[in-house]
Design a protein around this motif. Structure first.
Motif, PDB file in Angstrom:
ATOM      1  N   ASN A 191      -6.842   8.362  11.481  1.00 49.10           N
ATOM      2  CA  ASN A 191      -5.572   8.483  10.753  1.00 49.10           C
ATOM      3  C   ASN A 191      -4.420   7.817  11.498  1.00 49.10           C
ATOM      4  OD1 ASN A 191      -6.657   9.753   8.575  1.00 49.10           O
ATOM      5  ND2 ASN A 191      -5.984  11.809   9.127  1.00 49.10           N
ATOM      6  N   ALA A 246      -4.797   4.219  10.625  1.00 51.79           N
ATOM      7  CA  ALA A 246      -4.483   4.009   9.205  1.00 51.79           C
ATOM      8  C   ALA A 246      -2.975   4.121   8.969  1.00 51.79           C
ATOM      9  CB  ALA A 246      -5.227   5.017   8.344  1.00 51.79           C
ATOM     10  N   ILE A 291      -1.229   0.939  10.039  1.00 46.90           N
ATOM     11  CA  ILE A 291      -1.438  -0.136   9.051  1.00 46.90           C
ATOM     12  C   ILE A 291      -0.632   0.157   7.770  1.00 46.90           C
ATOM     13  CG2 ILE A 291      -3.181  -1.285   7.607  1.00 46.90           C
ATOM     14  CD1 ILE A 291      -5.176  -0.756   9.964  1.00 46.90           C
ATOM     15  N   ASN A 292      -0.669   1.410   7.372  1.00 47.89           N
ATOM     16  CA  ASN A 292       0.057   1.823   6.167  1.00 47.89           C
ATOM     17  C   ASN A 292       1.553   1.513   6.278  1.00 47.89           C
ATOM     18  OD1 ASN A 292       0.111   2.890   3.644  1.00 47.89           O
ATOM     19  ND2 ASN A 292       0.090   5.025   4.285  1.00 47.89           N
ATOM     20  N   PRO A 306      -9.541  12.219   5.895  1.00 48.92           N
ATOM     21  CA  PRO A 306      -8.904  10.981   6.305  1.00 48.92           C
ATOM     22  C   PRO A 306      -7.662  10.712   5.468  1.00 48.92           C
ATOM     23  CG  PRO A 306     -11.235  10.631   5.820  1.00 48.92           C
ATOM     24  CD  PRO A 306     -10.898  12.030   5.388  1.00 48.92           C
ATOM     25  N   GLY A 307      -6.598  10.297   6.126  1.00 46.03           N
ATOM     26  CA  GLY A 307      -5.362  10.018   5.391  1.00 46.03           C
ATOM     27  C   GLY A 307      -5.341   8.602   4.854  1.00 46.03           C
ATOM     28  N   VAL A 332      -4.386   3.976   2.085  1.00 47.83           N
ATOM     29  CA  VAL A 332      -4.300   2.528   2.040  1.00 47.83           C
ATOM     30  C   VAL A 332      -5.653   1.944   2.424  1.00 47.83           C
ATOM     31  CG1 VAL A 332      -3.537   2.363   4.460  1.00 47.83           C
ATOM     32  CG2 VAL A 332      -2.943   0.559   2.880  1.00 47.83           C
ATOM     33  N   THR A 383      -7.162  -0.391   4.569  1.00 48.15           N
ATOM     34  CA  THR A 383      -6.611  -1.001   5.784  1.00 48.15           C
ATOM     35  C   THR A 383      -6.802  -2.524   5.815  1.00 48.15           C
ATOM     36  OG1 THR A 383      -8.664  -0.346   6.889  1.00 48.15           O
ATOM     37  CG2 THR A 383      -6.761   1.065   7.209  1.00 48.15           C
ATOM     38  N   LYS A 397      -4.476  -4.285   3.283  1.00 42.70           N
ATOM     39  CA  LYS A 397      -3.074  -4.323   3.722  1.00 42.70           C
ATOM     40  C   LYS A 397      -2.870  -5.450   4.733  1.00 42.70           C
ATOM     41  CE  LYS A 397       1.182  -2.949   4.382  1.00 42.70           C
ATOM     42  NZ  LYS A 397       1.766  -1.649   4.592  1.00 42.70           N
ATOM     43  N   ILE A 398      -3.809  -5.582   5.666  1.00 43.60           N
ATOM     44  CA  ILE A 398      -3.677  -6.637   6.676  1.00 43.60           C
ATOM     45  C   ILE A 398      -3.741  -8.025   6.016  1.00 43.60           C
ATOM     46  CG2 ILE A 398      -4.859  -7.694   8.668  1.00 43.60           C
ATOM     47  CD1 ILE A 398      -5.498  -4.764   9.569  1.00 43.60           C
TER      48      ILE A 398
END
Lengths: 298, 161
Positions: free
Chosen positions: A217, A220, A223-224, B8-9, B12, B14, B17-18
């Motif tokens: 997390n 993440a 990245i978020n 898991p949060g 997105v 991942t 997004k990158i």
């Protein structure tokens, strides 16, 4: 006149008798006198004096009754106070007693009192497992353990420690999530509690899984929160950080997988970790297993 | 005392997004002909990819110079219309040559994500090195579409052809 003298003599006799019961008596006896009358403050006054007296503080009974009086004060006046000083004073007195009661005259009774006081500390610890009072909970839990050890030095707290720490970590995590405060300070705090659990039991599924998720997390979240405008050099640096975090997450999640703990969530965690690591082969492997598990459960 | 796990949060994707950050950066280092500097700046996505929704999210906050961003999804090369950037997802890599034909007279930066595609006509190809996303650049393939590549982009690429 004769009648007046008679009455005066009678009054003097009664008051002398009342005072006479204390003449030559020690502090413990005076404390006991008031204890029997349930006058705890007076009992406390005399037992405190006895505990400071050079002769009396060498006697086991002094510390036994000090423990008893303070235990009663706790029960009557500070039962709802999780930081009761009467309770701590009672434990301290009974600890002194155990050290000097070589003939074990009071040991059995003192042990019962200590166990009772320990149980109140444990209950207070459990009740304090809230975001506002968890430090109090930790303190009371530590006192609970040290009190229990006074009467049974061989006691093993591993199972209880695991239970307490998992409850603490879970509560802190849920609170931080709800308040949107899962920042690095809180993450570190929660992670270290789970690591404490793993130091006791390396095969604890919940701790392995949760440490894995915390690392995942963290990556993440980085990245978020990336701005699309971020320059490519900064992006490279952040990718290094995130790959490092995904790698840290991996062994914990694999251990959770090995333990088959919370398998569905663990498989989802592994899929996400390998996705983050751009390891398509492993991502596909665990995704397939997750799908098979979902099909089985349908 | 009870305890529970948590999830898991990962709201997105991942990787997507990158890639979106990369793609937005490409717009700063590549110059399109004058005719492409008006109206909406279009990013096309061929195939199913989480990048589509990530780019769509990006259109809500970002522009390219003064051009508003828009994202279009295409299922096949035949469906293609004018776009500034065309991203071909891995599962549609086989359509690269059809896409190149369809975009022959356009000024489109073709972005792919499969091994060797930078040698088969893609201008930019995403690759994985040490678990990190990088990109290969084929300057000739970019310039063929009348696009100008900044030397800074060459410096940032993992390899330039």
């Amino acid at each position: 006149m004769k009648r007046g003298i008679y009455i005066l003599s009678l009054i003097l006799l009664i008051s002398n008798l009342a005072m006479a019961q204390f003449i030559g008596k020690d502090g413990v006896s005076k404390a006991l006198f008031y204890l029997q009358k349930s006058e705890l403050d007076s009992a406390k006054k005399y037992i405190d004096e006895a505990a400071l007296n050079e002769e009396e503080n060498k006697l086991a009974k002094t510390w036994y009754y000090k423990g008893f009086v303070y235990k009663e004060l706790y029960k009557n006046k500070e039962k709802d106070d999780k930081n009761s000083t009467y309770r701590l004073e009672a434990i301290s007195a009974l600890e002194n007693l155990l050290q000097i009661d070589t003939v074990k005259e009071f040991t059995e009774s003192a042990s019962k009192m200590l166990n009772y006081l320990a149980s109140t500390l444990y209950n207070d610890a459990a009740r304090s497992l809230t975001p506002q009072h968890y430090e109090e909970a930790q303190s009371n839990y530590a006192k609970y353990k040290s009190t229990m050890l006074l009467t049974n030095p061989e006691l093993n707290f591993d199972a209880q420690d695991v239970k307490f720490k998992l409850a603490l970590a879970s509560m802190l995590n849920q609170h931080a999530e709800q308040e949107n405060k899962l920042d690095s300070i809180n993450v570190h705090k929660i992670k270290s509690i789970y690591e404490d659990v793993l130091a006791i039991d390396a095969d604890n599924g919940s701790s392995n899984y949760n440490i894995g998720i915390l690392y995942y997390n963290e990556a993440a979240s980085i990245i978020n929160n990336m701005d699309y405008d971020m320059d490519l050099e900064s992006l490279d640096k952040l990718q290094d950080v995130c790959v490092g975090l995904f790698h840290k997450s991996e062994p914990y999640m694999l251990k959770s997988y090995e333990l088959k703990w919370n398998l569905k969530e663990t498989l989802l965690g592994l899929v996400n970790i390998y996705h983050g690591l751009n390891d398509l082969e492993k991502e596909a492997f665990y995704k397939k297993e997750l799908e098979a598990l979902n099909d089985k459960n349908d | 005392m009870i305890h529970s796990g948590f999830k898991p949060g990962g709201v997105v994707d991942t990787n997507a997004k990158i890639k979106a950050v990369f793609i937005y950066n490409f717009t700063k280092y590549i110059e399109w002909p004058k005719a492409y500097k008006e109206g909406e700046f279009t990013i096309g996505v061929v195939g199913e990819s989480p990048l589509y929704s990530e780019l769509t999210k990006m259109t809500q906050t970002k522009k390219v110079a003064n051009q508003p961003l828009q994202v279009k999804k295409f299922n096949t090369a035949e469906d293609l219309s004018k776009c500034h950037i065309l991203y071909i997802s891995r599962d549609k890599s086989a359509q690269l040559s059809s896409c190149i034909k369809a975009l022959k007279n356009n000024s489109t930066l073709i972005v792919t994500e499969d091994n060797g595609l930078v040698d088969k006509g893609a201008g930019i190809n995403f690759i994985i090195k040490d678990n990190r996303q990088k990109f290969e650049l084929n300057k000739g393939n970019v310039e063929r579409y009348k696009l100008k590549v900044s030397s800074n982009l060459e410096a940032l690429a993992f390899s330039v052809k």
